[in-house]
Design a protein around this motif. Structure first.
Motif, PDB file in Angstrom:
ATOM      1  N   LEU A  78     -21.393 -46.940 -64.369  1.00 48.07           N
ATOM      2  CA  LEU A  78     -20.948 -46.442 -63.070  1.00 48.07           C
ATOM      3  C   LEU A  78     -21.141 -44.934 -63.012  1.00 48.07           C
ATOM      4  CD1 LEU A  78     -17.653 -48.516 -62.759  1.00 48.07           C
ATOM      5  CD2 LEU A  78     -19.822 -48.932 -61.580  1.00 48.07           C
ATOM      6  N   PRO A  79     -21.255 -44.372 -61.793  1.00 48.70           N
ATOM      7  CA  PRO A  79     -21.478 -42.927 -61.695  1.00 48.70           C
ATOM      8  C   PRO A  79     -20.286 -42.116 -62.201  1.00 48.70           C
ATOM      9  CG  PRO A  79     -21.144 -43.899 -59.519  1.00 48.70           C
ATOM     10  CD  PRO A  79     -21.203 -45.026 -60.493  1.00 48.70           C
ATOM     11  N   VAL A  80     -20.589 -40.973 -62.785  1.00 48.33           N
ATOM     12  CA  VAL A  80     -19.576 -40.012 -63.225  1.00 48.33           C
ATOM     13  C   VAL A  80     -19.975 -38.684 -62.611  1.00 48.33           C
ATOM     14  CG1 VAL A  80     -18.598 -38.817 -65.218  1.00 48.33           C
ATOM     15  CG2 VAL A  80     -19.167 -41.241 -65.389  1.00 48.33           C
ATOM     16  N   GLU A  97      -9.695 -38.929 -60.988  1.00 50.14           N
ATOM     17  CA  GLU A  97     -11.142 -38.773 -61.021  1.00 50.14           C
ATOM     18  C   GLU A  97     -11.634 -38.958 -62.456  1.00 50.14           C
ATOM     19  OE1 GLU A  97     -14.439 -35.608 -59.387  1.00 50.14           O
ATOM     20  OE2 GLU A  97     -12.517 -34.826 -60.084  1.00 50.14           O
ATOM     21  N   VAL A  98     -12.576 -39.864 -62.656  1.00 50.83           N
ATOM     22  CA  VAL A  98     -13.209 -40.040 -63.962  1.00 50.83           C
ATOM     23  C   VAL A  98     -14.257 -38.943 -64.089  1.00 50.83           C
ATOM     24  CG1 VAL A  98     -14.656 -41.544 -65.396  1.00 50.83           C
ATOM     25  CG2 VAL A  98     -12.817 -42.530 -64.012  1.00 50.83           C
ATOM     26  N   THR A  99     -14.101 -38.087 -65.121  1.00 54.42           N
ATOM     27  CA  THR A  99     -15.026 -36.974 -65.317  1.00 54.42           C
ATOM     28  C   THR A  99     -15.946 -37.167 -66.516  1.00 54.42           C
ATOM     29  OG1 THR A  99     -13.394 -35.735 -66.605  1.00 54.42           O
ATOM     30  CG2 THR A  99     -13.438 -35.345 -64.220  1.00 54.42           C
ATOM     31  N   ALA A 100     -15.637 -38.145 -67.381  1.00 56.12           N
ATOM     32  CA  ALA A 100     -16.491 -38.444 -68.537  1.00 56.12           C
ATOM     33  C   ALA A 100     -16.119 -39.813 -69.080  1.00 56.12           C
ATOM     34  CB  ALA A 100     -16.323 -37.386 -69.627  1.00 56.12           C
ATOM     35  N   ARG A 158     -12.254 -40.015 -69.502  1.00 54.30           N
ATOM     36  CA  ARG A 158     -11.543 -38.747 -69.290  1.00 54.30           C
ATOM     37  C   ARG A 158     -11.271 -38.653 -67.798  1.00 54.30           C
ATOM     38  NH1 ARG A 158     -14.641 -33.836 -71.067  1.00 54.30           N
ATOM     39  NH2 ARG A 158     -15.453 -33.921 -68.970  1.00 54.30           N
ATOM     40  N   ILE A 159     -10.024 -38.410 -67.449  1.00 52.37           N
ATOM     41  CA  ILE A 159      -9.621 -38.384 -66.043  1.00 52.37           C
ATOM     42  C   ILE A 159      -8.997 -37.033 -65.699  1.00 52.37           C
ATOM     43  CG2 ILE A 159      -9.344 -40.889 -65.807  1.00 52.37           C
ATOM     44  CD1 ILE A 159      -6.180 -39.054 -65.961  1.00 52.37           C
ATOM     45  N   SER A 202      -4.458 -35.056 -59.521  1.00 48.23           N
ATOM     46  CA  SER A 202      -4.430 -34.176 -58.351  1.00 48.23           C
ATOM     47  C   SER A 202      -3.955 -32.767 -58.682  1.00 48.23           C
ATOM     48  CB  SER A 202      -3.550 -34.783 -57.255  1.00 48.23           C
ATOM     49  OG  SER A 202      -2.206 -34.870 -57.688  1.00 48.23           O
ATOM     50  N   ASP A 203      -3.295 -32.587 -59.816  1.00 42.41           N
ATOM     51  CA  ASP A 203      -2.865 -31.260 -60.254  1.00 42.41           C
ATOM     52  C   ASP A 203      -3.944 -30.540 -61.061  1.00 42.41           C
ATOM     53  OD1 ASP A 203      -0.341 -31.624 -59.133  1.00 42.41           O
ATOM     54  OD2 ASP A 203       0.469 -32.496 -60.978  1.00 42.41           O
ATOM     55  N   GLY A 204      -5.020 -31.251 -61.394  1.00 42.67           N
ATOM     56  CA  GLY A 204      -6.091 -30.676 -62.198  1.00 42.67           C
ATOM     57  C   GLY A 204      -5.939 -30.914 -63.683  1.00 42.67           C
ATOM     58  N   SER A 205      -4.886 -31.627 -64.106  1.00 42.14           N
ATOM     59  CA  SER A 205      -4.683 -31.931 -65.525  1.00 42.14           C
ATOM     60  C   SER A 205      -5.677 -32.996 -65.962  1.00 42.14           C
ATOM     61  CB  SER A 205      -3.264 -32.427 -65.757  1.00 42.14           C
ATOM     62  OG  SER A 205      -2.335 -31.438 -65.392  1.00 42.14           O
ATOM     63  N   GLU A 206      -6.191 -32.856 -67.197  1.00 44.17           N
ATOM     64  CA  GLU A 206      -7.174 -33.807 -67.708  1.00 44.17           C
ATOM     65  C   GLU A 206      -6.720 -34.412 -69.028  1.00 44.17           C
ATOM     66  OE1 GLU A 206     -11.510 -33.156 -66.955  1.00 44.17           O
ATOM     67  OE2 GLU A 206     -10.846 -31.068 -66.917  1.00 44.17           O
ATOM     68  N   GLY A 207      -7.154 -35.633 -69.267  1.00 46.89           N
ATOM     69  CA  GLY A 207      -6.872 -36.322 -70.510  1.00 46.89           C
ATOM     70  C   GLY A 207      -7.655 -37.617 -70.555  1.00 46.89           C
ATOM     71  N   TRP A 208      -7.437 -38.380 -71.625  1.00 51.46           N
ATOM     72  CA  TRP A 208      -8.193 -39.623 -71.861  1.00 51.46           C
ATOM     73  C   TRP A 208      -7.309 -40.848 -71.661  1.00 51.46           C
ATOM     74  CZ3 TRP A 208     -13.384 -39.734 -72.797  1.00 51.46           C
ATOM     75  CH2 TRP A 208     -13.997 -38.507 -73.059  1.00 51.46           C
ATOM     76  N   VAL A 209      -7.872 -41.861 -70.985  1.00 48.66           N
ATOM     77  CA  VAL A 209      -7.172 -43.099 -70.664  1.00 48.66           C
ATOM     78  C   VAL A 209      -8.065 -44.268 -71.063  1.00 48.66           C
ATOM     79  CG1 VAL A 209      -6.307 -44.502 -68.736  1.00 48.66           C
ATOM     80  CG2 VAL A 209      -5.897 -42.047 -68.764  1.00 48.66           C
ATOM     81  N   TYR A 210      -7.457 -45.317 -71.601  1.00 49.83           N
ATOM     82  CA  TYR A 210      -8.214 -46.529 -71.932  1.00 49.83           C
ATOM     83  C   TYR A 210      -8.692 -47.187 -70.636  1.00 49.83           C
ATOM     84  CZ  TYR A 210      -9.575 -50.658 -74.542  1.00 49.83           C
ATOM     85  OH  TYR A 210     -10.297 -51.670 -75.108  1.00 49.83           O
TER      86      TYR A 210
END
Length: 180
Positions: free
Chosen positions: A42-44, A79-82, A89-90, A93-101
């Protein structure tokens, strides 16, 4: 003639195959038609929503990494960024990023109404037109399902409301994105 151990002997075919695989690996090529390993195809970047009420967000793409924070509301847009294997990696809305299964995410589209606003409301209109009748006023961070977007307005549905909001007032859709 010196004897070589059997495990060190190579046939010409095995040597050619090993060389071809090494070159392919170095060039980053993959067999024709094969999807890149470890990605969804899927697109990232892309927007998705949280599938569960409790979603751990980790510092890295596996369960060995610490949990940075926990989402406690299903349906929130992220938003999926990677992608890395089955991890995404998501960004919220606050701009915080982290990894989710990956299984904690849904392709269902949702949006938060203007989470950046303070003390203002956003008009919900009865048609996708800036002059259309206002049917409600939505508070910042109201969560809604995205039914469609035409690039300027999105039709939102939520508890007790159904109408149109300018796309620029939403987190969960891209500017000018069309959603059907």
């Amino acid at each position: 003639m010196r004897k070589m151990p059997l495990h060190l002997m190579r046939s010409p075919l095995a040597v050619a195959l090993a060389l071809a695989l090494s070159v392919t690996s170095l060039l980053g090529a993959s067999p024709a038609g094969a999807a890149e390993e470890g990605t969804s195809g899927l697109p990232v970047p892309r927007f998705v929503s949280l599938k569960a009420d409790t979603v751990n967000v980790r510092n890295g793409p596996n369960k060995d990494h610490d949990v940075s924070w926990v989402f406690t509301r299903a349906g929130l847009p992220v938003e999926v960024t990677a992608e890395f294997g089955t991890w995404r990696r998501i960004r919220d809305s606050d701009g915080s990023e982290g990894w989710v299964y990956h299984s904690m995410l849904s392709l269902r589209r949702t949006a938060l109404v203007a989470p950046w606003l303070k003390g203002e409301t956003v008009p919900l209109r009865d048609s996708p037109n800036p002059d259309a009748r206002v049917v409600a006023r939505l508070e910042p961070k109201v969560l809604a399902g995205v039914k469609a977007c035409d690039g300027k307005f999105c039709r939102l549905i939520g508890e007790g409301f159904d109408g149109y909001v300018p796309q620029s007032q939403l987190f969960g859709v891209y500017p000018n994105e069309k959603v059907e």
